[in-house]
Structure formats: C-alpha cells, structure tokens
Design a protein around this motif. Sequence first.
Motif, mmCIF file in Angstrom:
data_model
loop_
_atom_site.group_PDB
_atom_site.id
_atom_site.type_symbol
_atom_site.label_atom_id
_atom_site.label_comp_id
_atom_site.label_asym_id
_atom_site.label_seq_id
_atom_site.Cartn_x
_atom_site.Cartn_y
_atom_site.Cartn_z
ATOM 1 N N GLU A 193 15.749 47.636 21.303
ATOM 2 C CA GLU A 193 16.806 48.321 22.051
ATOM 3 C C GLU A 193 16.879 49.791 21.645
ATOM 4 O OE1 GLU A 193 18.558 47.114 24.499
ATOM 5 O OE2 GLU A 193 17.800 45.067 24.349
ATOM 6 N N THR A 205 19.136 49.450 31.902
ATOM 7 C CA THR A 205 20.109 48.427 32.308
ATOM 8 C C THR A 205 19.492 47.047 32.093
ATOM 9 O OG1 THR A 205 19.317 48.509 34.599
ATOM 10 C CG2 THR A 205 21.181 49.920 34.033
ATOM 11 N N THR A 206 20.328 46.111 31.702
ATOM 12 C CA THR A 206 19.857 44.759 31.412
ATOM 13 C C THR A 206 20.487 43.776 32.394
ATOM 14 O OG1 THR A 206 19.637 45.301 29.065
ATOM 15 C CG2 THR A 206 19.678 42.966 29.658
ATOM 16 N N LYS A 207 19.667 42.962 33.004
ATOM 17 C CA LYS A 207 20.141 41.934 33.922
ATOM 18 C C LYS A 207 20.563 40.696 33.129
ATOM 19 C CE LYS A 207 20.524 39.602 37.864
ATOM 20 N NZ LYS A 207 21.593 39.880 38.830
ATOM 21 N N GLU A 208 21.803 40.296 33.346
ATOM 22 C CA GLU A 208 22.286 39.105 32.641
ATOM 23 C C GLU A 208 21.730 37.839 33.276
ATOM 24 O OE1 GLU A 208 26.501 39.006 32.268
ATOM 25 O OE2 GLU A 208 26.630 40.962 31.273
ATOM 26 N N VAL A 209 21.331 36.896 32.442
ATOM 27 C CA VAL A 209 20.785 35.620 32.902
ATOM 28 C C VAL A 209 21.442 34.487 32.107
ATOM 29 C CG1 VAL A 209 18.575 36.483 33.762
ATOM 30 C CG2 VAL A 209 18.823 35.962 31.335
ATOM 31 N N PRO A 210 21.419 33.262 32.655
ATOM 32 C CA PRO A 210 22.101 32.143 31.990
ATOM 33 C C PRO A 210 21.667 31.905 30.547
ATOM 34 C CG PRO A 210 21.533 31.540 34.225
ATOM 35 C CD PRO A 210 20.903 32.878 33.989
ATOM 36 N N SER A 211 20.422 32.205 30.218
ATOM 37 C CA SER A 211 19.962 31.966 28.847
ATOM 38 C C SER A 211 20.620 32.898 27.842
ATOM 39 C CB SER A 211 18.440 32.157 28.770
ATOM 40 O OG SER A 211 18.104 33.530 28.961
ATOM 41 N N GLY A 212 21.182 34.006 28.335
ATOM 42 C CA GLY A 212 21.773 34.978 27.436
ATOM 43 C C GLY A 212 20.764 35.922 26.815
ATOM 44 N N LYS A 213 19.497 35.718 27.103
ATOM 45 C CA LYS A 213 18.445 36.584 26.552
ATOM 46 C C LYS A 213 18.435 37.910 27.317
ATOM 47 C CE LYS A 213 15.592 32.664 25.107
ATOM 48 N NZ LYS A 213 15.828 32.826 23.659
ATOM 49 N N THR A 214 18.039 38.979 26.610
ATOM 50 C CA THR A 214 18.121 40.322 27.199
ATOM 51 C C THR A 214 16.734 40.898 27.490
ATOM 52 O OG1 THR A 214 18.198 41.263 24.975
ATOM 53 C CG2 THR A 214 20.307 40.810 26.053
ATOM 54 N N ARG A 217 15.008 44.075 31.308
ATOM 55 C CA ARG A 217 15.510 45.435 31.116
ATOM 56 C C ARG A 217 14.825 46.380 32.105
ATOM 57 N NH1 ARG A 217 14.526 46.652 24.928
ATOM 58 N NH2 ARG A 217 12.512 45.687 25.445
#
Length: 221
Positions: A193, A205-214, A217
């Motif tokens: 990061e 910018t980071t797209k949020e996904v159900p896994s919570g992983k980042t 980007r």
Amino acid sequence: MPGLLLGDTFPNFEADTTIGKIKFHDFLGDSWGILFSHPRDFTPVCTTELARAAKLSKEFEKRNVKMIALSIDSVEDHKAWSKDVMAYSCEPDRPLPYPIIADDKRELSVQLGMLDPDERDQQGMPLTARCVFVVDPHKKLKLSILYPATTGRNFDELLRVIDSLQLTAQKKVATPVDWKPGDKVMVIPTLSEAEAAKLFTNGVTTKEVPSGKTYLRFTQP
C-alpha cells in the motif's frame, strides 16, 4: 510453439523478403516488432488481413513497432500479391508499407511452430497458421497468438495489446479486461500500500469484495 516461450530471445533468423535479405534482429533495431504469418498468397482472408495491417501501419509506427509478414510463397509472388492487397485497401498507388518474408521451403514456419496440420494445399502440404509474435526492443518474445488458417485476426486488438505491453513494461501495473488507453489500470499485487501510494500520485482506489481482501486496486496511469 515448441521451444519458444514468453520471455525467450526471439530467433535471429535470416530470410529473403520483399525488401531483400534480412537478419531479424538487425531489421528490428531498437524498435518493437510484430511478425504475422499467413497461409498463402492470393487467398481471400489473408488479403483482407494484409490490407487492414496496411491501413493501420501509421498506428504501429506511432508505437515504434516494425511490422513484417510471412507467407509460404516466393518473393516474386509476394510482390505481385502486394498490388492486390493495396488495391483491396483502396490505395492502389501506395506500396505495401511493410515487408513480407518468403518461406517457400517452410523452414521458418517449422522453426517457429507456425504450420496448421488441419489446413493443407493442393499438394497436401500443411499451410501456415495465422501466428502473431510481438517482440520487444530487447528481442524478447512478449506475446504470441495462434489462429487457425480459417480465422482472420483483429488488428485493432493487436494494437490494444501492444499498448498494454508497452505500458506495463514501463509501470508497475496490469491492464484489466477490455482495457483500452485512457482507462484505469490495476496496481500489481506485489506492491505494498505504501509503495503504491508513493508511485501513483493520481491516487489508488480499492474495490471492496466479500472476501475483504484488498487486491482489486485501480489507478490512472
């Protein structure tokens, strides 16, 4: 393509062409290169492909990419065929803006794994498949695509791929699905990061996904 993988040094072959004898690495010089092969001269799909490549030659030139074609016929046939190609391209008074390699003995086609076993000529000999090789200025193979003889290529897509290759060679990014120049790109996963924030001053910018992983980007190159 036996024995030739992405990242390998592309063979420095010698060949007769419509501009004389060449050594491939000398022909490229410090440029990128694209080599595209064709099953046969005076055939319909090949003629449309060469004509489209001729239309886009200035676009390849802008990207510092030297173009060269290959077909299994002679230089004399290539020169005669070129006139048909440019007539189809509606530019009958303009010469074909790139050379064609003569591979009438199929030696180069065999060396580079270009032959299509399912498409044969009247003598039963296999025709050249529609191969695309993109080589960078270090003479490394950066992309290979292999189409059957029956399917014409999309040269606009080849330009898009070259744009991606050239961008990602310079910056620590990757291009997402359907990317085109001007679109956002993706930060490669190996960048932290902190490193990403320092490199990409336009912001990340980071797209949020159900896994919570980042890992998704995005940034503007």
